[in-house]
Structure formats: C-alpha cells, structure tokens
Scaffold this active site. Sequence first.
Site, PDB file in Angstrom:
ATOM      1  CB  CYS A  44       7.016  -0.232   0.964  1.00 45.33           C
ATOM      2  SG  CYS A  44       6.309  -0.628   0.178  1.00 45.33           S
ATOM      3  CG  ASP A 283      -1.262  -4.330  -4.881  1.00 47.38           C
ATOM      4  OD1 ASP A 283      -0.154  -5.355  -5.716  1.00 47.38           O
ATOM      5  OD2 ASP A 283      -1.312  -3.491  -3.919  1.00 47.38           O
TER       6      ASP A 283
END
Length: 444
Positions: A44, A283
Amino acid sequence: MNNKLLIIGGVAAGMSAASKARRIDSELEITAITDDQYVSYAGCGLPYFIGGKIPEQAQLIARRPEDFAQQNISVKTRVRARLIRPEQKCVVTENLETGQLSEESYDRLLVCTGARPYIPSLEAINLEGIFVLRTIHDSLAIKAYMHQHIPKRALIVGGGYIGLEMVENLLEYGCEVILLERSSHLLPNMDEDMALILTSYLQSRGVEVRTSENLTGFAGDSRVREAFTDKGSLPVDFVLLSMGVVPNSELAAAAGVELGIRNAIRVNDKMESNLPGIYAAGDCATTKHLVSGQEVYIPMGTTANKQGKVAGENAAGGSARFAGVLGTGIARAMEMELSRTGLCENECRQLGIDFISRRVKSRTAAHYCPVSGEIHVKILAEKPSGHILGAQIVGFAGAAKRIDMLATAITMRATVESLIDMDLAYSPPFSPVWDPVLVALNQF
C-alpha cells in the site's frame, strides 16, 4: 495433527498465516514458497515510494526470509507452484533461477496466491511506458521510467484508490494528469454525490477528469504516445492501468478447488476450500459481506492479514472463524481524504433494501482553529429498523478516519437512535462541539 503445512504465496495472507500457525504449534513444519524475491512488504506504500515521500525501497520491506527463519519458518523465494496434486498431497514447483522442477509434500495446504492487475486486451497494450502497480518491481520500473524519460502527460486509467493515490505522486514529477474512469463517477464503490466532491477538487488542482469513457487502445513508436477512448484520442507519454485486479485462482481451480464470485477461491468462515486439508486466504479468496450476507470479492490488505491469521490458526489445528467484511476503505488524493464502509445507495437498491440516507457538510475541528477543514458525511440506514447500513466521508484535515466509528457501529448492528447521543471526545483542534458524525445522525 499432521505435521507439515505448505503455504503457496507470501506477503500479507501467506506470512500472517505462517506466523500465526507457528504461535499455535511450535512443532509444526512450516514452509512458504513464493515466486517473488520479496516475501513481506508494504504494497500500500508503493504510490508514495514512487512519488518520493518514502525515500528508500528498504522502508517498504516488513520482514525478510531470515526473519522468518528465526521463527523456524522456511521461506523459499523465486519458487513457483506449477501444479497441486491433492491425491498425493504434494505441489510441483519450479525454481525460477534454475528451471528445476521439484515436489513439495504437505499435510495441509494454504493457497495465498493473491491477485494480479487486470490488463485488457487492447491494441498496443505492450508499448513501453504503460504500467501497472502491484509489486515492488512495478514501482521500481515506474520510477526508472519517470527519471529516464521525464514524461509530461500522464494518463491514469481507473478512479479507484490506487489511481487516486498516484495522482499526487505523478504531479510530483511535474506531469499533467488525466484520470479516466469508465463508470459514471470516480470511486465507483461510493455514491455519485460524494464522488463529485472529489471530482471538483481534482479539477481545481489541474487534474483532467474524464468519466463514462472507455479505453480502447494505444499507439506509439517504441513508447506510448497516444491513448484512444470511445470518445477520441489523448496524447500521453505515461500510462498507469489501475483497473482492478483478478484473483490468481487458476492453480487451485486446476486441482479441483471450487471457485466463487469473480472466480475467487470459495472458502467458508474457517478459510477452508471444498477440498479437505486445503485452505485459501487473501486476494485470491472470497469472503462474506457483513451487511448483505452475500459472498463478495473485496481484495484489501487488511482482509488478507485477517484471513491469513484465521487460516494459519486452523491449519495448525485451531478453530478460528473469519466473520466477514464491510468493504471499509480509505484513501487520499492530495489534501482530500476519502473513506467508505458498508453499503452505498446503489448496492442497497440492487439488494432490495429499503433505506434512507442523510448527508451533511461540517468542519473537522472548531471553525476558528487553523486545522479545521471541510467534511462531508453521508450515512445510510435501514427502514424502518434504523440499523446503519453504510457510510461515506469526503473532506480534509483528519476527516476520513471517522469512518472507523461508523464501521464499528455497523459491525455491532447499531441503530441511528442508539448512536445519536454517543459521548464523543471534544476539543477545538479535533472536532466541533457537535462532531460531524453526530450531526449526520441527528438528521434522521
């Protein structure tokens, strides 16, 4: 309890699982394989590394293989899983440095293969200067290109979190920035009235925002020079494709693992797949929405860490459960902050939920404080129960983290009535006497 856990994939889900499994069972043999050289890093933070706000790549590295070795966790980098053989309880792997094929046995297997950026099949999509941003390697390639070619006109395709965060970081290089979104508004997981506040702000900062427009192809010499859409052409010399991700589920599916929504691996709340002894997290996996109760695919780093923790505990003999998600998200576009949780209006309509929404404009601090910024708060509640269904926040100066208060309320099945008298902290630098969230709640 059988004694060998094999994990395919690292980063958030895989390494959270390995660490949790070790805490549960000190004798368990744990091996993680990853095709990358980086096993645990802060994905991120990549936009801010590109923009120079994070100066060193090393600052993004959370842990290295030798750190896990101290926990007696074996991490094999640059090794790719090629085939899962559930009947033999083994995985065929390839050493990407030598090409050698091997077999890794397991008693329990955890698939944490993550996701990859969606790349459309378009004309000249492989031209130099067209990038995705998912890994440290991607960020290094972008930085190198920016310094070598000094692009002047950058196109970001996709108005989600990563695309928005890259706006300010491309502006740091002196680029003109065009933001292209095929939906009717930026941040498609928020309501249009809230997204338009962001659009106006970006335009005031010189960003060209183009919505309801589809990318159709590119042209150039060796490097990209032009982008085509269904509304015309744009001269560009840098492109970032930020169009969402696709779960890396093919390996599991080939082994007979059942897939769910968006072709993500279907798991239950213990992170178990349909095949005995095979788990999935992160994910590449589905989860449940806490408001709708439906199976959803909302890949987030926070979710990957939590799912990995549950999967690791259960693979080591525990009985943990993952309740689900609200799709809570937060991002920043220059000084503007954005956050959301739960359901938006369109999702409520699709689900047939009768709702009422209220939106207010307020300040993040007392109006006379220098740190005070504008904040817009929107809350959705179910009719007639008053249960909070969702919330969105757009604003400045500490606005967005107020979403956590509302995410907590939704998780606890709180109603508007139960929240309007919350005893929230007040001091002029932090909030007006009436916090903006309370102002919004009192509009119902």
